[in-house]
Design an enzyme around this catalytic site. Structure first.
Site, short mmCIF file in Angstrom:
data_model
loop_
_atom_site.label_atom_id
_atom_site.label_comp_id
_atom_site.label_asym_id
_atom_site.label_seq_id
_atom_site.Cartn_x
_atom_site.Cartn_y
_atom_site.Cartn_z
N GLU A 1 0.40 -46.08 26.53
CA GLU A 1 0.28 -44.70 27.01
C GLU A 1 1.31 -43.78 26.35
O GLU A 1 1.01 -42.62 26.06
CB GLU A 1 0.42 -44.66 28.54
CG GLU A 1 -0.64 -45.43 29.30
CD GLU A 1 -2.06 -44.97 28.99
OE1 GLU A 1 -2.24 -43.78 28.65
OE2 GLU A 1 -2.98 -45.80 29.07
N ASP B 1 -2.86 -48.90 20.38
CA ASP B 1 -2.59 -50.33 20.42
C ASP B 1 -1.58 -50.73 19.35
O ASP B 1 -0.60 -51.44 19.62
CB ASP B 1 -3.88 -51.14 20.21
CG ASP B 1 -4.78 -51.16 21.44
OD1 ASP B 1 -4.30 -50.79 22.53
OD2 ASP B 1 -5.95 -51.53 21.30
#
Length: 487
Positions: free
Chosen positions: A139, A207
């Site tokens: 995040e 990611d």
């Protein structure tokens, strides 16, 4: 000590703002590994200053309408964990604020201005701190890569009208969250393929950067892949995946990619993290389970012979006893825990609540005094000490402590709520209404904040300096409201 909002839950997540209307499809990622150049990316769509203004406004809206957990102990743990990651992040343009949402869904989300929310349900399912940290790192990467702003830039290239609808939806959501979500969804429906392509890029990038951040911060880089696998296995047979999988779809390709990326870094075999285990026990005992089940669950956990964290189970049982008003039993366990770890904030917080519940707040004051002297602005110590002082009817001492705390953490609503209580009990009504005004302002309810300041003005009597300060604060609130309208 804990306080939480009971208002209806409304979420403004990065993933929702990115309008992932087709994420339930099985998507394969692009093989492109080059990162886009950032810094000036999307600067013509939304500036960093405007992003922070909108982020602050959305956060105020969420405080008023979401079940945010206002728990100093859990807040301290989460912010510390988040900060350990942020110092290893590139392009962190502003301070990050991490907060908990009292929702059992497996989800976390990011939005404008470095705000990152974590659902209690995600913490409950994480097996270790590296798994939780992997979600935060992902995040954080959404924020540092400015994925919302870049989404807006992509919409602007495709259609200025679509961009206007997207920005408008965010701003509408400040005043009317349900209408705002509808506006955002409608505004992006015309470019579904663009959404899918852009989302693949966002998720792959988050990611990749998140796993690198995880490794640099000293966590196990395999935490992301292990958490992905746990989620995929748990929800393999369900008809509707949880929110986390809807907004961050898990394909076999993505899981394999996370494993491969983790192999680029040394594997770290980390010991069980006590603070993580205590935070998880607190989530379960106070927020996820009802009072009766919490007691049954932790009684059984303590009785088990093989446990990886007996102290966390004992702590969970302590909290369960407290919820069931069996404070003497809770105190007996907690005394043993404190003897082994006398500076642990989780234990000091619970001990304070027990003393207050037993009608002995001065014992809590004395217990906390050396810790507060050593670390006066720690939110757990300061707010627990203030709570004990209020319970002991030492209102002036509590007010002094809270004022000092708010100098460094000016947006902490629990402190203002306690300040208001202390002023009310001390019959200092002008100051009480001023503190209430600050609480309403933190919810974005500027009209109600101004009303409270008008009451404060009427109670100020002949104190002209105080009246002048109240008038100035009214002007500040109205200016803030006007600034949002101009957006």
């Amino acid at each position: 000590m804990r306080k939480k909002s009971s208002a209806p839950f409304i979420i403004l997540s990065c993933a929702l703002i990115l309008s992932l209307s087709a994420v339930a499809q099985d998507m394969k990622y692009s093989n492109r590994n080059t990162l886009p150049e950032i810094g000036v990316v999307a600067s013509d769509a939304i500036s960093l200053d405007k992003e922070m203004i909108i982020g602050d406004a959305v956060m105020r809206q969420m405080r008023g309408q979401s079940p945010i957990i206002a728990d100093p102990v859990l807040d301290e743990y989460l912010q510390d964990l988040g900060n350990r990651l942020v110092v290893h992040a590139d392009n962190a343009k502003f301070p990050f604020q991490f907060f908990w949402v009292n929702n059992d869904a497996i989800n976390a989300f990011a939005f404008f201005g470095g705000h990152i929310g974590v659902h209690a349900g995600l913490m409950r399912r994480a097996d270790n701190e590296s798994e939780l940290a992997s979600v935060l790192a992902h995040e954080i990467s959404h924020v540092t890569q400015r994925h919302i702003a870049r989404r807006m830039q992509a919409q602007k290239r495709a259609s200025p009208l679509a961009l206007a609808s997207l920005i408008g939806g965010v701003l509408i959501a400040i005043a009317n969250p349900q209408a705002g979500m509808a506006a955002m969804q409608a505004g992006s429906a015309a470019s579904a393929q663009l959404q899918i392509d852009y989302t693949r890029s966002n998720e792959q990038e988050a990611d990749r950067i998140g796993i690198a951040m995880l490794a640099r911060a000293g966590f196990d880089p395999k935490g992301a892949a292990s958490f992905f696998s746990t989620m995929a296995e748990e929800y393999r047979m369900v008809s509707r995946p949880p929110a986390r999988l809807l907004t961050h779809p898990l394909t076999e390709t993505r899981i394999a990619d996370a494993r491969n990326r983790a192999n680029d870094y040394p594997r770290r075999y980390l010991p069980i993290n006590k603070q993580f285990e205590l935070a998880k026990a607190r989530i379960k005992s106070r927020y996820s389970f009802d009072a009766d089940y919490s007691l049954e669950y932790y009684q059984a956990a303590v009785e088990q012979q093989a446990q990886r964290s007996r102290e966390a189970s004992l702590y969970g049982l302590t909290l369960a006893y407290m919820r069931n008003e069996e404070n003497k039993k809770a105190q007996k366990i907690l005394d043993e825990l404190l003897e082994k770890d006398p500076t642990n904030l989780f234990y000091l917080d619970a001990a304070t609540d027990i003393y207050i519940a037993l009608g002995e707040p001065l014992k809590a004051v004395e217990m906390l005094k050396p810790h507060v002297t050593h670390n006066p602005r720690n939110q757990v110590l300061a707010l627990n000490q203030a709570n004990a002082l209020i319970s002991a009817q030492k209102y002036d001492d509590a007010i002094i402590l809270l004022k000092d705390f708010l100098l460094v953490k000016k947006d902490y609503q629990v402190a203002y709520q306690m300040m208001s209580e202390a002023y009310q009990k001390a019959k200092r009504f002008s100051q009480m209404h001023q503190s209430k005004a600050e609480v309403y302002a933190l919810y974005g309810a500027y009209n109600r904040a101004v009303d409270e300041l008008q009451y404060a003005y009427n109670f100020a009597g002949d104190n002209h300096l105080q009246k002048q300060r109240i008038r100035a604060r009214i002007k500040q609130f109205r200016d803030q409201e006007d600034r949002l309208e101009r957006l």
